[in-house]
Design a protein around this motif. Sequence first.
Motif, short mmCIF file in Angstrom:
data_model
loop_
_atom_site.label_atom_id
_atom_site.label_comp_id
_atom_site.label_asym_id
_atom_site.label_seq_id
_atom_site.Cartn_x
_atom_site.Cartn_y
_atom_site.Cartn_z
N ALA A 4 -27.25 -42.59 -44.77
CA ALA A 4 -26.81 -43.27 -45.99
C ALA A 4 -26.63 -42.33 -47.19
CB ALA A 4 -27.77 -44.39 -46.35
N MET A 58 -24.13 -45.05 -43.27
CA MET A 58 -22.86 -45.33 -43.92
C MET A 58 -21.79 -45.32 -42.84
SD MET A 58 -21.70 -45.63 -47.17
CE MET A 58 -22.88 -44.73 -48.12
N GLU A 106 -22.31 -50.31 -45.15
CA GLU A 106 -23.66 -49.81 -44.93
C GLU A 106 -24.28 -50.67 -43.84
OE1 GLU A 106 -26.23 -47.92 -48.57
OE2 GLU A 106 -25.98 -50.07 -48.49
N SER A 151 -20.17 -42.53 -38.65
CA SER A 151 -21.44 -43.01 -39.18
C SER A 151 -22.27 -41.82 -39.64
CB SER A 151 -22.18 -43.78 -38.07
OG SER A 151 -23.48 -44.11 -38.49
N VAL A 197 -15.52 -49.12 -46.16
CA VAL A 197 -16.81 -48.45 -45.96
C VAL A 197 -17.89 -49.52 -45.98
CG1 VAL A 197 -18.44 -46.75 -46.87
CG2 VAL A 197 -15.98 -46.38 -47.14
N GLY A 211 -23.76 -39.92 -46.49
CA GLY A 211 -22.53 -40.71 -46.48
C GLY A 211 -22.08 -41.09 -47.88
N ARG A 212 -23.04 -41.40 -48.75
CA ARG A 212 -22.71 -41.70 -50.15
C ARG A 212 -22.13 -40.47 -50.84
NH1 ARG A 212 -21.52 -45.82 -53.55
NH2 ARG A 212 -23.25 -47.05 -52.85
#
Length: 197
Positions: A58, A85, A80, A55, A78, A61-62
């Motif tokens: 966001a 993420m 959200e 985790s 994957v 993670g993107r």
Amino acid sequence: MSSPRNASDVSGVTPDGAAWLASAGTYPRSTLSHWDERPNAPVVLPCGAVFDVVSAPAIFGRRMLDRMWDEGPGSGPVAEFRGRMLLFAAPGTAQRLPALMEWEEWGAHGSRTDGVPPLLCHGAGDAVTVPALTGATAPAPRSGSRWLVAPDTRHPWLPGPEVLLWAAVRAARAAVRISIFPPAGRDANVYDVSRRR
């Protein structure tokens, strides 16, 4: 390994993908029955046997996901969830990734922590909330979750700790493009120092 998907491809989890997700739980048939009755409901599933989950915040993670698809092998499923993420990974990744990051000096006590935010690794003994099977293109109103790459097979390819370390380092480096040379002014002289003897 699954091929990359565009927005029109990500409509939800396939029946094979749902069977794979449900296989992580103690009672897969009960999970599938629950999803038959409530396909819009997220479910909590254990990690460690079928998948681990890494985790990341966001945005970071993107960036990791972009590196994995643009420069690397792609990703597994994957999702959200509440501003994070969730990167589904091979079992054992949650235990190995923090050690690799520490060894590469990207971990909590390393010297290069500026670019990599804390990654939460969920493995054996942990559980995660996975998004609903349907509604992948927009977040569910209550759960704030959605699939970005929905499971579509009973045996999805899952990245291991080395791939996720590589993606995190690439994402950190891309986010912090540092140059030792300041931008040249319009009237500045530019010298080619590569010709020095």
